[in-house]
Scaffold this active site. Sequence first.
Site, mmCIF file in Angstrom:
data_model
loop_
_atom_site.group_PDB
_atom_site.id
_atom_site.type_symbol
_atom_site.label_atom_id
_atom_site.label_comp_id
_atom_site.label_asym_id
_atom_site.label_seq_id
_atom_site.Cartn_x
_atom_site.Cartn_y
_atom_site.Cartn_z
ATOM 1 N N ASP A 1 -7.876 -5.342 -5.790
ATOM 2 C CA ASP A 1 -8.106 -4.538 -5.256
ATOM 3 C C ASP A 1 -8.498 -3.873 -5.055
ATOM 4 O O ASP A 1 -8.784 -2.557 -5.741
ATOM 5 C CB ASP A 1 -6.215 -3.816 -5.672
ATOM 6 C CG ASP A 1 -6.089 -2.806 -4.245
ATOM 7 O OD1 ASP A 1 -7.138 -2.598 -2.643
ATOM 8 O OD2 ASP A 1 -4.566 -2.697 -4.101
ATOM 9 N N HIS B 1 -6.973 -5.353 -1.201
ATOM 10 C CA HIS B 1 -5.848 -5.374 -0.586
ATOM 11 C C HIS B 1 -4.913 -5.446 0.256
ATOM 12 O O HIS B 1 -5.156 -5.216 1.443
ATOM 13 C CB HIS B 1 -5.826 -3.779 -0.040
ATOM 14 C CG HIS B 1 -5.532 -2.240 0.022
ATOM 15 N ND1 HIS B 1 -4.445 -2.152 -1.156
ATOM 16 C CD2 HIS B 1 -4.979 -1.347 0.894
ATOM 17 C CE1 HIS B 1 -3.662 -1.253 -0.769
ATOM 18 N NE2 HIS B 1 -3.700 -0.575 0.482
ATOM 19 N N SER C 1 0.740 -0.987 -0.022
ATOM 20 C CA SER C 1 0.188 -0.033 -0.376
ATOM 21 C C SER C 1 0.798 1.456 0.018
ATOM 22 O O SER C 1 1.971 1.215 -1.165
ATOM 23 C CB SER C 1 -1.094 -0.126 1.202
ATOM 24 O OG SER C 1 -2.111 1.216 0.945
#
Length: 528
Positions: free
Chosen positions: A404, A443, A185
Amino acid sequence: MTRRFVAALVVAIVPTLFEAITPAASAATACANLAALTIPGVSVRSAAAVAAGPFTPPGARQDMTVPAFCRVEAVARPTSDSEIKFEVWIPQAEAWNGKFEGVGNGGYSGAIGYPAMAAALRRGYATASTDTGHAGDDMKFAQGHPEKLIDWAYRSIHVMTEASKLVVRNHTGRFPERAYFNGCSSGGHQALSEAQRFPEDYDGIIAGDPAHNRIRQTFGFLHSWIATHHKDGTPILPPAKLPLLTKAVVEACDGLDGLRDGIIDDPRRCHFDPARLSCRAGSDESACLTAPQVEAARKMYEGVKNPRTGEQIFSGWPRGSEGFGDSPIQSWRQYVTEPPEPMRVGFFRYFLFHDPNWDWRTIDWDRDLAYAEQKLPFMSAVERDLSAFRKRGGKLLMYTGWADPVVPPQDTVAYYDAVAKAMGGLERTREFFRFFLAPGMGHCSGGPGPNQFDTLAALEQWVEKGAAPEKLVATHSTNGRVDRTRPLCLYPQVARWKGTGSTDEAANFSCVTEAPLNGVRRTTPGTR
Ligand SMILES: [Ca+2]
């Protein structure tokens, strides 16, 4: 010179000499001595040995089990407005693998990543993490503090890395033999930023679900929020409609990859139109989509375009990411539909326009994007020329989830394609930069697809033994029990069932090259 002063001097010097001659000196003594380190621009706040067993990090509710280590808390001040807190953890001599692992952050961070540090420590690594130069996830930190914004954007990881290697050297008597960075991320953003800006920092870098196209991602968040909310700010897509969408998408597109296993291998090949869920007259509105809901979902998939030039500013979110799990981050809820204002609206208020009252209704997709990319280019890490990192022998492993709901995987694919083009083609790029897509992964983790895999072990083999990863074997678990394994193939290959044996076992799949996409927009232009 008074006798007392001389005595104090001897006390101060002797442990240093002792440590220099015998690097395997008592870890506790040597660790405490690190408090006297004089690295320029760095203040050591504390240095103390921590015993093996439960350790409760600052601010944590739960303890973690850790092996014995030397804990160093420090602050770096590369500018007069900087206050970059970081910690360095060093295993005991017999447990240390001789290597260093820097770990990344999430969101706008403002927190040291203790769980990732503990994981590194358990694997024998010396490790470090930083709060990126401010406390908390609130974007007001940069209001009137342009240097703190630079610290967050790229400087904190670099200064943490340089200082941490020195701390390790001073504690153990030698620099780490290898240095790795591992982040997902915002950590993926940091990973790519290190490869682009500071190629000497790391021998190997892992970039997961990278939010590195930061400026355009922020415009994407703004667009997605506007697309899914009425003018008065009330949401168009209630939480229950998101799993409804995912269910219909999977039903429509699961079989496109030749195997009905609940996973869409490549959402770019799926063209499901949300109008297929349109409510008919008199139907129960809880099980269908109203006309505004259909339109909102379509805009989420389409992404944002420049209204003047037609250029795709940022890709849309993939089909299959709408709502596949119970957690808000396993759906569009956390970053799109539930926030009372557009996610990261603080970018416009505190970073860009310096107008705390800026109203999202006034966005100009053409002029404001150009202004942002001119004023804050350092906020993104989208450089395609990675030749300095390649030249120093660096290896970069990137992965992302095809479902995601936070960082659109199409944008990550576009970046890899752009680098491959800039670096002499796919084959030459694979010599130092490899990319793995995880179908059905959300994610950084989670999702219906296999989503646990050991990138660090693969990278170690590549950097230290020259064994470049051809695939990663991923597992999916339910209630702690592995119920499916599957290879994640080297991009652009995909995993195909061999036709015999269980479809839940990786050994029954091979990695193959599929026919290229036809008529599907593959890239987000202008990722620089
Ligand atoms: Ca499938």
